[in-house]
Design a protein around this motif. Structure first.
Motif, PDB file in Angstrom:
ATOM      1  N   MET A  68       8.653   7.550  -6.995  1.00  0.00           N
ATOM      2  CA  MET A  68       8.650   6.458  -7.222  1.00  0.00           C
ATOM      3  C   MET A  68       8.241   6.306  -8.892  1.00  0.00           C
ATOM      4  SD  MET A  68       9.369   4.081  -4.090  1.00  0.00           S
ATOM      5  CE  MET A  68      11.113   4.134  -3.352  1.00  0.00           C
ATOM      6  N   SER A  69       8.369   4.838  -9.277  1.00  0.00           N
ATOM      7  CA  SER A  69       8.203   4.639 -10.861  1.00  0.00           C
ATOM      8  C   SER A  69       7.966   3.508 -10.335  1.00  0.00           C
ATOM      9  CB  SER A  69       8.607   5.166 -11.881  1.00  0.00           C
ATOM     10  OG  SER A  69      10.079   4.721 -12.038  1.00  0.00           O
ATOM     11  N   LEU A  70       7.804   2.011 -11.717  1.00  0.00           N
ATOM     12  CA  LEU A  70       7.959   0.846 -11.578  1.00  0.00           C
ATOM     13  C   LEU A  70       9.408   0.513 -11.649  1.00  0.00           C
ATOM     14  CD1 LEU A  70       4.668  -0.380 -13.140  1.00  0.00           C
ATOM     15  CD2 LEU A  70       5.104  -0.391 -10.643  1.00  0.00           C
ATOM     16  N   ASP A  71      10.213   0.824 -12.050  1.00  0.00           N
ATOM     17  CA  ASP A  71      11.467   0.650 -12.360  1.00  0.00           C
ATOM     18  C   ASP A  71      12.042   1.255 -11.776  1.00  0.00           C
ATOM     19  OD1 ASP A  71      10.497  -0.158 -15.394  1.00  0.00           O
ATOM     20  OD2 ASP A  71      10.328   2.116 -15.960  1.00  0.00           O
ATOM     21  N   THR A  72      11.797   1.967 -10.403  1.00  0.00           N
ATOM     22  CA  THR A  72      12.880   2.886  -9.920  1.00  0.00           C
ATOM     23  C   THR A  72      13.644   1.377  -9.528  1.00  0.00           C
ATOM     24  OG1 THR A  72      11.088   4.283  -9.387  1.00  0.00           O
ATOM     25  CG2 THR A  72      13.009   3.748  -7.866  1.00  0.00           C
ATOM     26  N   PRO A  73      15.465   1.599  -9.340  1.00  0.00           N
ATOM     27  CA  PRO A  73      15.474   0.324  -8.565  1.00  0.00           C
ATOM     28  C   PRO A  73      15.967   0.485  -6.273  1.00  0.00           C
ATOM     29  CG  PRO A  73      17.307   2.319  -9.684  1.00  0.00           C
ATOM     30  CD  PRO A  73      15.755   2.633 -10.016  1.00  0.00           C
ATOM     31  N   LEU A  74      15.980  -0.766  -6.323  1.00  0.00           N
ATOM     32  CA  LEU A  74      15.459  -0.758  -5.059  1.00  0.00           C
ATOM     33  C   LEU A  74      16.791  -1.078  -4.182  1.00  0.00           C
ATOM     34  CD1 LEU A  74      11.991  -1.667  -4.102  1.00  0.00           C
ATOM     35  CD2 LEU A  74      12.594   0.239  -3.995  1.00  0.00           C
ATOM     36  N   GLU A  75      17.543  -0.434  -3.403  1.00  0.00           N
ATOM     37  CA  GLU A  75      18.513  -0.919  -3.109  1.00  0.00           C
ATOM     38  C   GLU A  75      18.756  -2.065  -2.036  1.00  0.00           C
ATOM     39  OE1 GLU A  75      23.495   0.304  -1.344  1.00  0.00           O
ATOM     40  OE2 GLU A  75      22.097   1.637  -2.063  1.00  0.00           O
ATOM     41  N   ILE A  76      19.394  -3.119  -1.753  1.00  0.00           N
ATOM     42  CA  ILE A  76      19.399  -4.261  -0.923  1.00  0.00           C
ATOM     43  C   ILE A  76      20.396  -4.009  -0.283  1.00  0.00           C
ATOM     44  CG2 ILE A  76      19.741  -7.008  -0.294  1.00  0.00           C
ATOM     45  CD1 ILE A  76      17.294  -5.556  -2.716  1.00  0.00           C
ATOM     46  N   SER A  77      19.606  -3.774   1.146  1.00  0.00           N
ATOM     47  CA  SER A  77      21.052  -3.469   2.735  1.00  0.00           C
ATOM     48  C   SER A  77      21.429  -4.972   2.757  1.00  0.00           C
ATOM     49  CB  SER A  77      20.134  -2.775   3.049  1.00  0.00           C
ATOM     50  OG  SER A  77      20.044  -3.206   3.620  1.00  0.00           O
ATOM     51  N   ALA A  78      23.001  -4.546   3.564  1.00  0.00           N
ATOM     52  CA  ALA A  78      22.467  -5.625   4.269  1.00  0.00           C
ATOM     53  C   ALA A  78      22.137  -6.519   4.949  1.00  0.00           C
ATOM     54  CB  ALA A  78      24.244  -6.170   4.908  1.00  0.00           C
ATOM     55  N   ASN A  79      21.690  -5.522   5.722  1.00  0.00           N
ATOM     56  CA  ASN A  79      20.786  -6.223   6.521  1.00  0.00           C
ATOM     57  C   ASN A  79      19.163  -7.305   5.988  1.00  0.00           C
ATOM     58  OD1 ASN A  79      18.836  -5.856   9.844  1.00  0.00           O
ATOM     59  ND2 ASN A  79      17.691  -4.229   8.121  1.00  0.00           N
ATOM     60  N   ALA A  80      19.285  -6.230   4.759  1.00  0.00           N
ATOM     61  CA  ALA A  80      17.290  -6.635   4.099  1.00  0.00           C
ATOM     62  C   ALA A  80      18.474  -8.296   3.419  1.00  0.00           C
ATOM     63  CB  ALA A  80      16.948  -5.623   3.106  1.00  0.00           C
ATOM     64  N   TYR A 113       0.539  -1.213   0.480  1.00  0.00           N
ATOM     65  CA  TYR A 113      -0.204   0.300   0.476  1.00  0.00           C
ATOM     66  C   TYR A 113       1.146   1.461   0.112  1.00  0.00           C
ATOM     67  CZ  TYR A 113      -3.529   2.962   1.104  1.00  0.00           C
ATOM     68  OH  TYR A 113      -4.933   3.847   1.701  1.00  0.00           O
ATOM     69  N   LEU A 114       1.825   1.354   0.673  1.00  0.00           N
ATOM     70  CA  LEU A 114       2.372   2.603   1.136  1.00  0.00           C
ATOM     71  C   LEU A 114       3.825   2.362   0.141  1.00  0.00           C
ATOM     72  CD1 LEU A 114       3.404   2.285   4.396  1.00  0.00           C
ATOM     73  CD2 LEU A 114       2.329   3.487   3.370  1.00  0.00           C
ATOM     74  N   LEU A 115       3.829   1.415  -0.660  1.00  0.00           N
ATOM     75  CA  LEU A 115       4.732   1.298  -1.692  1.00  0.00           C
ATOM     76  C   LEU A 115       3.907   1.946  -3.100  1.00  0.00           C
ATOM     77  CD1 LEU A 115       7.241   0.757  -3.984  1.00  0.00           C
ATOM     78  CD2 LEU A 115       6.844  -1.476  -4.308  1.00  0.00           C
ATOM     79  N   PHE A 116       2.724   1.599  -3.182  1.00  0.00           N
ATOM     80  CA  PHE A 116       1.524   1.824  -4.830  1.00  0.00           C
ATOM     81  C   PHE A 116       1.807   3.416  -4.577  1.00  0.00           C
ATOM     82  CE2 PHE A 116      -0.448  -1.785  -4.530  1.00  0.00           C
ATOM     83  CZ  PHE A 116       0.639  -3.074  -5.005  1.00  0.00           C
ATOM     84  N   GLU A 117       1.114   3.965  -3.102  1.00  0.00           N
ATOM     85  CA  GLU A 117       1.441   5.233  -2.689  1.00  0.00           C
ATOM     86  C   GLU A 117       2.890   6.602  -2.772  1.00  0.00           C
ATOM     87  OE1 GLU A 117      -0.158   7.369   1.044  1.00  0.00           O
ATOM     88  OE2 GLU A 117       1.295   6.628   1.165  1.00  0.00           O
TER      89      GLU A 117
END
Length: 503
Positions: A92-104, A81-85
């Protein structure tokens, strides 16, 4: 009797279809792992269910609908829901890159197994949550939006309350085990409607049957898609404490329902219960034009606006947060959380530790402690039974008769201010951005805390940090740690979050 339509399109008797579905799923790998980890015999998670007619707002079925439960991976519906928002607002867009942290990357299964420093697009992340229910991706979404998963969980909680989900509190973005991650069947029916009303363009992702990702094809955990006529989503979930959960939307050309099942004893039995609920209630739904308004955000309830401190502690999480992945164990260490979101990740704390906390120790404004005589506030919801903590401690029950909805929560009025003597130990409920909210929370807690708070004195304490002013909601009146801890346990049994600390 109605019929359930199979994948091939042929109609078969509903009772037979449910039996076939249960039999087909009874020997899945998830079921074998559940039995191997003590799931057989005495395994009896607390049950709750609710079915709502979307067009009329009528409750068609309800069992324990206001009892506290753990959402497990149904949590990810709010994460999306919050990502769609963010996408809708152009941040953001559907093509926005999301970085993966060490924690994730360290999150327990179910997960994609992404490496630290790698990226995944927002669209890939959406599909990974809908199908694989990937915990590493859920954590990454929270970190990329809010700076840390803990800050994102606060955003999730505020959004839930703004939607009217008054008994929901989020502690993480994935649904991995946490005693503070709580909700109700009623609250989840609100979320099931809200995400469709607000984001009809993106709701289609919940109908994804499979997801091709970097050489792998990942199937959807929701076994009712394509098997039960009318079902168009949306999310499964499982942890040991929650049992097997399912949020479902089903519709025909002129009818629409949302349904929640929490605490199934197995994936197969949960799916069979949900199939029966859909088959029996969808034909009863209103077939005319929608008479209820869309679910929209309302003024936020009196809840902490900011989390600003956490004790450093460790805990062991037992995953999975969904049906079809191995049970695993991982350790996580909590870190202090800044008032302003940072790019660093914050982990979870010990089970039962407070999620709503105030600014750093020593940040109090001298002479800022104030108390007041709280007005009596009625308990808006039935309290859990004596000895219960959260959903994992509540007694189990089976599907039963429909009950009338509980009354809406009303905020307790604040009252006059008077001096208070602060004792060596105090209890803190939360830190609010408005003193009236802090007083309202204290008044409600006092009215529901029983004898454990009979000699306690509520007060607010103003703290400033980084240009932000907060008001701690606290109870004085405890000379020793044990008495403060006991009072806090009593408050938790009534649905509050708190912690005991030296003054």
């Amino acid at each position: 009797m109605g019929c359930v339509r199979g994948v091939s399109g042929g109609a078969i008797p509903a009772a037979f279809a449910v039996a076939v579905l249960a039999t087909a799923l009874a020997s899945t790998p998830a079921e074998a792992r559940r039995r191997a980890h003590g799931g057989g015999g005495g395994y009896n998670p607390p049950y709750a269910a609710m079915v709502v007619d979307v067009k009329s707002g009528r409750v068609l079925h309800a069992v324990n609908e206001d009892a506290l439960r753990h959402p497990a991976s149904i949590t990810k519906v709010m994460t999306l829901y919050l990502l769609f928002e963010q996408i809708e607002r152009g941040k953001m867009s559907l093509d926005t890159p999301l970085e993966i942290s060490a924690n994730a990357s360290r999150q327990a299964p179910s997960k994609l197994g992404l490496r630290p420093g790698s990226t995944i697009t927002a669209e890939e992340a959406i599909k990974a949550l809908v199908t694989k229910s990937a915990n590493d991706v859920a954590c990454a979404i929270g970190e990329n939006i809010a700076g840390s998963e803990a800050a994102f969980a606060e955003m999730m909680t505020r959004k839930a309350h703004a939607l009217g989900m008054s008994r929901t509190h989020y502690a993480n973005a994935s649904g991995l085990p946490d005693s503070d991650q709580i909700t109700t069947a009623r609250d989840l029916t609100i979320l099931a409607q809200a995400i469709q009303d607000r984001f009809p363009r993106y709701y289609r992702f919940f109908q994804t049957r499979s997801f091709a990702f970097r050489g792998r094809v990942i199937g959807n955990h929701n076994n009712l898609l394509g098997r039960v006529e009318g079902v168009d989503g949306i999310k499964t979930g499982y942890t040991r404490d929650s049992g097997f959960n399912l949020m479902t939307s089903a519709r025909t050309a002129d009818r629409h329902i949302v349904a929640i099942v929490l605490g199934g004893k197995s994936g197969a039995s949960r799916d069979a219960i949900m199939a029966k609920l859909v088959q029996s209630n969808l034909p009863r739904a209103y077939a005319g034009s929608r008479t209820t308004p869309a679910v929209v955000e309302v003024a936020e309830r009196a809840r902490p606006a900011v989390v600003a401190e956490r004790p450093v502690a460790t805990r062991t999480m037992v995953a999975s947060a969904d049906d079809d992945d191995a049970v695993a164990t991982t350790a996580s260490t909590g870190q202090p959380l800044e008032l302003m979101p940072s790019r660093q990740s914050a982990s979870t704390t010990t089970p039962g530790a407070a999620r709503w906390r105030s600014g750093p120790q020593g940040g109090a404004v001298p002479g800022a402690a104030q108390a007041y005589a709280p007005a009596q506030a009625p308990a808006a919801f039935p309290a859990p039974p004596p000895g219960a903590k959260y959903a994992s401690r509540l007694p189990a029950s089976e599907p039963g008769e429909m009950r009338a909805p509980s009354p809406a929560r009303t905020e307790a009025p604040a009252a006059s201010v008077k001096a208070v003597s602060v004792t060596p130990w105090v209890i803190q409920l939360g830190a609010m951005d408005d003193e009236a909210k802090a007083k309202s929370m204290l008044a409600e807690a006092r009215s529901r805390g029983g004898s454990s708070l009979s000699k306690a004195a509520p007060f607010t304490e103003k703290v400033s940090h980084g240009g932000t002013t907060l008001y701690r909601a606290r109870f004085s009146g405890f000379a020793e740690s044990e008495s403060a801890q006991e009072a806090c346990r009593a408050l938790k049994r009534s649905g509050f979050t708190c912690f005991a600390t030296r003054s």
